[in-house]
Each structure stands twice: as structure tokens, then as C-alpha cells.
Design an enzyme around this catalytic site. Structure first.
Site, PDB file in Angstrom:
ATOM      1  N   SER A   1       4.472 -27.634  -8.856  1.00 41.22           N
ATOM      2  CA  SER A   1       4.253 -29.024  -8.407  1.00 41.22           C
ATOM      3  C   SER A   1       2.959 -29.500  -9.041  1.00 41.22           C
ATOM      4  O   SER A   1       2.106 -28.681  -9.438  1.00 41.22           O
ATOM      5  CB  SER A   1       4.117 -29.037  -6.885  1.00 41.22           C
ATOM      6  OG  SER A   1       3.638 -30.283  -6.432  1.00 41.22           O
TER       7      SER A   1
ATOM      8  N   TYR B   1       1.443 -25.952   1.517  1.00 36.32           N
ATOM      9  CA  TYR B   1       2.173 -26.301   0.286  1.00 36.32           C
ATOM     10  C   TYR B   1       1.262 -26.161  -0.942  1.00 36.32           C
ATOM     11  O   TYR B   1       1.621 -25.532  -1.931  1.00 36.32           O
ATOM     12  CB  TYR B   1       2.705 -27.728   0.411  1.00 36.32           C
ATOM     13  CG  TYR B   1       3.635 -28.156  -0.699  1.00 36.32           C
ATOM     14  CD1 TYR B   1       4.991 -27.838  -0.639  1.00 36.32           C
ATOM     15  CD2 TYR B   1       3.174 -28.872  -1.787  1.00 36.32           C
ATOM     16  CE1 TYR B   1       5.857 -28.243  -1.649  1.00 36.32           C
ATOM     17  CE2 TYR B   1       4.035 -29.284  -2.799  1.00 36.32           C
ATOM     18  CZ  TYR B   1       5.378 -28.970  -2.722  1.00 36.32           C
ATOM     19  OH  TYR B   1       6.235 -29.366  -3.728  1.00 36.32           O
TER      20      TYR B   1
HETATM   21  P1  NAD Z   1      15.279 -30.435  -1.530  1.00 34.01           P
HETATM   22  O1  NAD Z   1      14.895 -30.416  -0.094  1.00 34.01           O
HETATM   23  O2  NAD Z   1      16.161 -31.516  -2.039  1.00 34.01           O
HETATM   24  O3  NAD Z   1      15.912 -29.037  -1.946  1.00 34.01           O
HETATM   25  C1  NAD Z   1      15.390 -27.816  -1.466  1.00 34.01           C
HETATM   26  C2  NAD Z   1      16.416 -26.734  -1.661  1.00 34.01           C
HETATM   27  O4  NAD Z   1      15.891 -25.512  -1.116  1.00 34.01           O
HETATM   28  C3  NAD Z   1      17.735 -27.010  -0.904  1.00 34.01           C
HETATM   29  O5  NAD Z   1      18.832 -26.547  -1.669  1.00 34.01           O
HETATM   30  C4  NAD Z   1      17.587 -26.156   0.357  1.00 34.01           C
HETATM   31  O6  NAD Z   1      18.826 -25.782   0.930  1.00 34.01           O
HETATM   32  C5  NAD Z   1      16.860 -24.952  -0.228  1.00 34.01           C
HETATM   33  N1  NAD Z   1      16.210 -24.136   0.795  1.00 34.01           N
HETATM   34  C6  NAD Z   1      15.418 -24.540   1.822  1.00 34.01           C
HETATM   35  N2  NAD Z   1      15.059 -23.488   2.580  1.00 34.01           N
HETATM   36  C7  NAD Z   1      15.641 -22.384   2.002  1.00 34.01           C
HETATM   37  C8  NAD Z   1      15.644 -21.001   2.309  1.00 34.01           C
HETATM   38  N3  NAD Z   1      14.967 -20.511   3.372  1.00 34.01           N
HETATM   39  N4  NAD Z   1      16.349 -20.165   1.520  1.00 34.01           N
HETATM   40  C9  NAD Z   1      17.058 -20.651   0.452  1.00 34.01           C
HETATM   41  N5  NAD Z   1      17.067 -21.949   0.108  1.00 34.01           N
HETATM   42  C10 NAD Z   1      16.375 -22.806   0.881  1.00 34.01           C
HETATM   43  O7  NAD Z   1      13.879 -30.424  -2.317  1.00 34.01           O
HETATM   44  P2  NAD Z   1      13.460 -30.799  -3.821  1.00 34.01           P
HETATM   45  O8  NAD Z   1      12.580 -31.986  -3.741  1.00 34.01           O
HETATM   46  O9  NAD Z   1      14.617 -30.786  -4.744  1.00 34.01           O
HETATM   47  O10 NAD Z   1      12.484 -29.567  -4.140  1.00 34.01           O
HETATM   48  C11 NAD Z   1      12.841 -28.489  -4.972  1.00 34.01           C
HETATM   49  C12 NAD Z   1      11.571 -27.818  -5.455  1.00 34.01           C
HETATM   50  O11 NAD Z   1      10.795 -28.745  -6.223  1.00 34.01           O
HETATM   51  C13 NAD Z   1      10.657 -27.326  -4.327  1.00 34.01           C
HETATM   52  O12 NAD Z   1      10.100 -26.081  -4.666  1.00 34.01           O
HETATM   53  C14 NAD Z   1       9.569 -28.388  -4.273  1.00 34.01           C
HETATM   54  O13 NAD Z   1       8.352 -27.898  -3.779  1.00 34.01           O
HETATM   55  C15 NAD Z   1       9.469 -28.758  -5.743  1.00 34.01           C
HETATM   56  N6  NAD Z   1       8.870 -30.056  -5.983  1.00 34.01           N
HETATM   57  C16 NAD Z   1       9.443 -31.186  -5.482  1.00 34.01           C
HETATM   58  C17 NAD Z   1       8.839 -32.414  -5.717  1.00 34.01           C
HETATM   59  C18 NAD Z   1       9.408 -33.688  -5.195  1.00 34.01           C
HETATM   60  O14 NAD Z   1       8.715 -34.724  -5.257  1.00 34.01           O
HETATM   61  N7  NAD Z   1      10.630 -33.716  -4.694  1.00 34.01           N
HETATM   62  C19 NAD Z   1       7.650 -32.480  -6.450  1.00 34.01           C
HETATM   63  C20 NAD Z   1       7.099 -31.310  -6.933  1.00 34.01           C
HETATM   64  C21 NAD Z   1       7.720 -30.098  -6.701  1.00 34.01           C
END
Ligand code: NAD
Length: 260
Positions: A142, A155
């Protein structure tokens, strides 16, 4: 093209992980999906990814806060086609609260999922990559692996540590044609971010609109959300031979947020 390669993408039932799974599948990789969700919704996802492709799309429901389930997931992935070439550690969660009020069980769960799971998957996946003398590990970090924001202690700590883990792994496998990088996205409008809007509004005492405009897009110089497609395309580039020498890198896709 990734024809014949096997890619495990954790947390790929939603958001960024699903976008990466779609992209790698479109390039011919066999896909292992993982994450939470309704059985029928996940079956529909599998079917839609598989449409028009000759590659397989399998699913494993491991909860990645449990190292035993991670072991089952890695063996399931490697046994499906006798190889495991690409590991995308993407599953992650967030919780927004001041440090003094931060629930201890939330802290632990975020560290377990956002950080420790990537250690457990990588240590078990690397031997399969070594067998084929090729591998790609992509850790979804991130912008919060590079800079901090208030109210996100667990986080930010987990993502900074994931960046460090990515560098260590890259150094250890550098001569074996295996790369390990951390992608560092800015805000992407996914379910994870949507859930944060209300919590952030509460923690800061401001409106939802102000959270989006001032807190989320404020530091993002482009003033727009990063898209899932942009991240998925970049992840697929990291899986190409053109990216052989990109390793140990923390790679922002953040609309110049971290340029400030
Ligand atoms: P999201 O909530 O859409 O997806 C998260 C995924 O993780 C889902 O498939 C969920 O089922 C799975 N998950 C949650 N708990 C779990 C567990 N205990 N075991 C297995 N799977 C589990 O989120 P996203 O925004 O797509 O985020 C994905 C990654 O990207 C994360 O690591 C997040 O920190 C990172 N990220 C997101 C953003 C953003 O702005 N959305 C920015 C930077 C980094």
C-alpha cells in the site's frame, strides 16, 4: 503470456485480487482463487473467469489467519497442476480507530492476515518455484507501506513490515530467477475502502463526502481513485519476462501521493 503457469491469488473473491485473477487468467495462467464469500457467488466467479479460456479456475476457502489452512492452500495449489509459479499475497483488511482505542483483537487479526500470511505462503511456495527455476511473488502492500496516516496503526505497521519482508525474500531468491516485489497502491474504490469511509468519518468527526475528497483523494495528486485494472495490468507486467530484473522493489501506483 502465462500459458501453463499456475497462479495463486489470495483474497481474490473481491476487489483488487479478483481483478488480478481475471487479468492473469486472460493471459492463460491456471488460477487458484481464495477468499471469503457466498458459495454460489464464488461458483459464479469461477464460471465467469473460465468462460472463453482453456485454463482452469479453482477455489480454496482457506482463512489466511490460520497457518494450518495456509499449508492446505499451498498444497492444494501446487498439487492441482504439479507446480506453483506465481504467488500474489493480496488478502488484507483494515480497521480505523485511534491508537488508544484500537481493539487488541483487531490489531492481531490485521497483523496475522496482512503480514504473517505472506510469510507463511512464501516459505511454502518458494520450493515449488525453485523446482521450475522460475517464480514471481507479488505482495499487495500500500502507499501505507511508505507513509503513514492517523488512526491506521495496525494497517500501516503491517504494510511497512510487508515491504521489509518483500525485500528480504527478493534478496534470498535473487539468483534463482524468482522475483519478489511489493505493489503500493493509493486509494482504489473497492469494498475495503467503502467500509472505511464511515469509520474514518467517525474517527475524524467529518462527513463521508469530506472523507473521500479531503482524506482519500486529498493526498492523491491526480485527485482520482487508482483503478483495479491499472493494478492488475501492472501485476501482469511483473509476471512477464520483461520484468526479470525488477525485484526487491516497493512500487507505488498512487497518483503521486507519496511524492509529497
Ligand atoms: P477487498 O475487501 O475488496 O478484498 C479483500 C479480499 O481479502 C477479499 O477477497 C476477502 O474475502 C479476502 N479476505 C479477507 N479476510 C480474509 C481471510 N481471513 N482469509 C482469506 N481471505 C480473506 O479489498 P481490496 O481493496 O481489494 O484490497 C486487497 C489488498 O489491496 C489488501 O491487501 C489491501 O490492503 C490492499 N490495498 C488496497 C487499497 C485500496 O484502496 N482498496 C489500497 C492499497 C492497498
Amino acid at each position: 503470456m502465462l500459458t501453463g503457469k499456475v497462479a495463486l491469488i489470495t483474497g481474490s473473491t473481491s476487489g483488487i485480487g479478483l481483478g488480478i485473477a481475471k487479468k492473469l487468467s486472460s493471459q492463460g495462467a491456471h488460477i487458484i482463487l481464495n477468499g471469503m464469500g457466498e458459495k454460489t457467488a464464488i461458483q459464479a466467479l469461477q464460471a465467469s473467469l473460465q468462460k472463453d479460456c482453456n485454463n482452469s479456475v479453482l477455489f480454496h476457502p482457506a482463512d489466511l489467519t490460520d497457518p494450518n489452512q495456509i499449508e492446505e492452500l499451498i498444497h492444494f495449489s501446487a498439487n492441482a497442476h504439479g507446480r506453483l509459479d506465481i504467488l500474489v499475497n493480496n488478502a488484507g483488511i483494515q480497521h480505523v480507530a485511534p491508537v488508544c482505542d484500537f481493539p487488541i483483537e483487531k490489531w492481531q487479526k490485521i497483523i496475522d492476515l496482512n503480514l504473517s500470511a505472506a510469510f507463511y505462503t512464501a516459505r511454502l511456495a518458494i520450493p515449488f518455484m525453485r523446482e521450475k527455476k522460475w517464480g514471481r511473488i507479488i505482495n499487495m502492500a500500500s502507499a501505507h507501506a511508505l507513509v503513514a496516516s492517523p488512526f491506521k496503526s495496525a494497517y500501516v505497521a503491517s504494510k511497512h513490515a510487508l515491504a521489509g519482508l518483500s525485500k528480504v525474500i527478493a534478496l534470498e531468491v535473487a539468483e534463482e530467477n524468482i522475483t519478489c516485489n511489493a505493489i503500493c497502491p493509493g486509494y482504489v474504490h473497492t469494498p475495503l475502502v467503502d467500509q472505511q469511509i464511515d469509520d474514518t468519518a467517525k474517527a475524524r468527526g467529518i462527513s463521508r463526502e469530506s472523507v473521500i475528497k479531503d482524506v482519500m483523494l486529498g493526498p492523491q495528486a491526480t485527485k482520482k481513485f487508482v483503478t483495479i485494472e491499472e493494478i492488475a495490468s501492472f501485476a501482469s507486467f511483473l509476471c512477464s519476462d520483461a520484468a526479470d530484473s525488477i525485484t526487491g522493489a516497493l512500487l507505488p501506483i498512487d497518483g503521486a501521493w507519496t511524492s509529497h
